[in-house]
Design an enzyme around this catalytic site. Structure first.
Site, mmCIF file in Angstrom:
data_model
loop_
_atom_site.group_PDB
_atom_site.id
_atom_site.type_symbol
_atom_site.label_atom_id
_atom_site.label_comp_id
_atom_site.label_asym_id
_atom_site.label_seq_id
_atom_site.Cartn_x
_atom_site.Cartn_y
_atom_site.Cartn_z
ATOM 1 N N ARG A 107 -55.539 12.889 -0.288
ATOM 2 C CA ARG A 107 -54.887 11.613 0.020
ATOM 3 C C ARG A 107 -55.916 10.479 -0.070
ATOM 4 O O ARG A 107 -57.117 10.702 -0.166
ATOM 5 C CB ARG A 107 -54.296 11.645 1.434
ATOM 6 C CG ARG A 107 -55.332 11.886 2.520
ATOM 7 C CD ARG A 107 -54.882 11.445 3.889
ATOM 8 N NE ARG A 107 -55.805 11.891 4.922
ATOM 9 C CZ ARG A 107 -56.947 11.311 5.212
ATOM 10 N NH1 ARG A 107 -57.353 10.253 4.527
ATOM 11 N NH2 ARG A 107 -57.719 11.781 6.183
ATOM 12 N N ASP A 110 -60.084 7.519 4.605
ATOM 13 C CA ASP A 110 -61.315 8.186 5.019
ATOM 14 C C ASP A 110 -60.989 9.321 5.984
ATOM 15 O O ASP A 110 -60.005 10.034 5.802
ATOM 16 C CB ASP A 110 -62.278 7.157 5.632
ATOM 17 C CG ASP A 110 -63.737 7.527 5.465
ATOM 18 O OD1 ASP A 110 -64.194 8.445 6.177
ATOM 19 O OD2 ASP A 110 -64.421 6.912 4.633
ATOM 20 N N ALA A 184 -52.648 5.993 11.768
ATOM 21 C CA ALA A 184 -53.361 6.073 10.491
ATOM 22 C C ALA A 184 -52.377 6.392 9.380
ATOM 23 O O ALA A 184 -51.417 7.144 9.578
ATOM 24 C CB ALA A 184 -54.445 7.142 10.561
ATOM 25 N N ILE A 185 -52.635 5.830 8.202
ATOM 26 C CA ILE A 185 -51.783 6.077 7.043
ATOM 27 C C ILE A 185 -52.654 6.467 5.856
ATOM 28 O O ILE A 185 -53.667 5.825 5.573
ATOM 29 C CB ILE A 185 -50.937 4.839 6.693
ATOM 30 C CG1 ILE A 185 -49.901 4.585 7.792
ATOM 31 C CG2 ILE A 185 -50.245 5.002 5.339
ATOM 32 C CD1 ILE A 185 -48.996 3.397 7.540
ATOM 33 N N GLY A 186 -52.262 7.543 5.176
ATOM 34 C CA GLY A 186 -52.935 7.976 3.958
ATOM 35 C C GLY A 186 -51.920 8.653 3.057
ATOM 36 O O GLY A 186 -51.230 9.576 3.484
ATOM 37 N N PHE A 198 -48.216 9.407 7.583
ATOM 38 C CA PHE A 198 -48.863 8.712 8.701
ATOM 39 C C PHE A 198 -48.944 9.595 9.931
ATOM 40 O O PHE A 198 -48.216 10.578 10.070
ATOM 41 C CB PHE A 198 -48.163 7.391 9.019
ATOM 42 C CG PHE A 198 -46.754 7.507 9.546
ATOM 43 C CD1 PHE A 198 -46.511 7.784 10.884
ATOM 44 C CD2 PHE A 198 -45.668 7.288 8.718
ATOM 45 C CE1 PHE A 198 -45.217 7.864 11.389
ATOM 46 C CE2 PHE A 198 -44.370 7.354 9.200
ATOM 47 C CZ PHE A 198 -44.149 7.647 10.540
ATOM 48 N N CYS A 215 -61.247 6.573 10.281
ATOM 49 C CA CYS A 215 -60.901 5.867 9.047
ATOM 50 C C CYS A 215 -62.091 5.121 8.461
ATOM 51 O O CYS A 215 -61.925 4.174 7.685
ATOM 52 C CB CYS A 215 -59.720 4.918 9.264
ATOM 53 S SG CYS A 215 -58.241 5.781 9.859
#
EC number: 2.3.1.181
Length: 256
Positions: A107, A110, A184-186, A198, A215
Site C-alpha cells: 500500500r 509509511d 490512518a489511510i493507505g 483505513f 506514518c
C-alpha cells in the site's frame, strides 16, 4: 450500485491480506479480456476466466462494485512500499517478544500499527463502476471517518500534505495542541480496483504507537475515540456508523 460487506471480527493480518488479494483478483479478472493471462498464487499462468473460477469461494457477485471487509487485528506493524524502515524504533525481535508481528506491504504510506480496539476497513472496490477517481475515493474514506467521529463530538479533519484524519489545529504542530492522528489511510489501486483502506482508533492502546514514528511523523501524536471522549464506545456501533457514511458518500447500497 451495490457493495457487500463482511464483518470478520478478529482475524490474523496475513490471513486477511490473503482474503483481500483473493477478492482483488476476482474483481480485476473481470476487467481483463478472456485471452489475457494472469499469474496465480502458485506462480503459474492461467486465463482471466480461470482466475475468476479460482476465486469462486470468495467471489464478488457480478452485479456488485466490490466488497468491504471490517476487521480487528492482533498487534501488527505494517510498512508501506514507500515507507522508511528507520521509522520502526525498536528491533523486529523486540516486537515479536511483545507479541506483535511486522509486514512490509504494497500500500501507500509509511509505518502504522493495527491492533485490538482499532476498526480496520478494507474496501475492495471497482472505482470505474463507482464512477470516481482515486483521489476522490481517498477523500471519501476520510469523509466517512470525519462524519463518524463527529457523532461522538470529535472535531476531526484533514491536514494539508498528510493523509488520514486528524484532530488539532492547523497544518503544523503547535506544542500542546499538536495534531493527533485518529485514523490512518493507505490504499493500493490497480486497474482502478482498490485494496487496503483505513484504520480508525476506537479504543486502541495508544502505547503501541510509541515504538514507531506513526506514518513517518516525529512531531505529531495519535488519538482514539476513547482517548478524546474519555469513554468506551461499542465497536459494533462504530462499524454501523462507518458503513452508513460510506454508503451515503459513495452512493452505494451496502448489504451483508
Amino acid at each position: 450500485m451495490k457493495v457487500s460487506f463482511r464483518d470478520l471480527g478478529q482475524m490474523d493480518y496475513k490471513a486477511c491480506w490473503d482474503l483481500q488479494q483473493t477478492l482483488f483478483d476476482s474483481l480485476t479478472a473481470r476487467k481483463r479480456p478472456a485471452a489475457d493471462t494472469v499469474r496465480n498464487a502458485t506462480g503459474t499462468e492461467s486465463s482471466a476466466a480461470d482466475a475468476a473460477r479460482e476465486t469462486d469461494g470468495a467471489a464478488i457477485p457480478a452485479e456488485d462494485a466490490g466488497t468491504i471487509l471490517l476487521v480487528e487485528h492482533p498487534p501488527v506493524y505494517t510498512l508501506g512500499k514507500s515507507g522508511r524502515a528507520e521509522n520502526l524504533l525498536i528491533p523486529k525481535a523486540a516486537l515479536e517478544a511483545m507479541g506483535a508481528k511486522f509486514f512490509h506491504i504494497d500500500r501507500g504510506g509509511d509505518i502504522t500499527f493495527h491492533g485490538p480496539g482499532q476498526l480496520v476497513c478494507y474496501p475492495i472496490l471497482d472505482l470505474e463502476r463507482l464512477g470516481i477517481g482515486l483521489r476522490e475515493y481517498i477523500a471519501s474514506l476520510e469523509e466517512a471517518v470525519i462524519r463518524t467521529t463527529a457523532r461522538y463530538g470529535i472535531a476531526a479533519g484533514r491536514i494539508a500534505g498528510a493523509s488520514g484524519v486528524w484532530i488539532g489545529e492547523g497544518a503544523t504542530p503547535d506544542g500542546e495542541g499538536r495534531p493527533r492522528k485518529i485514523c490512518a489511510i493507505g490504499v493500493r489501486s490497480s486497474r482502478y480496483v482498490t485494496m487496503h483502506g483505513f484504520a480508525l482508533n476506537v479504543s486502541t492502546d495508544l502505547r503501541w504507537f510509541s515504538r514507531i514514528n506513526p506514518c513517518g511523523f516525529t512531531d505529531r501524536g495519535v488519538a482514539s475515540i476513547a482517548s478524546e471522549t474519555g469513554r468506551e464506545v461499542p465497536m459494533n456501533e462504530v462499524k454501523t456508523r462507518v458503513l452508513t457514511h460510506l454508503s451515503e458518500i459513495l452512493n452505494v447500497e451496502i448489504y451483508k
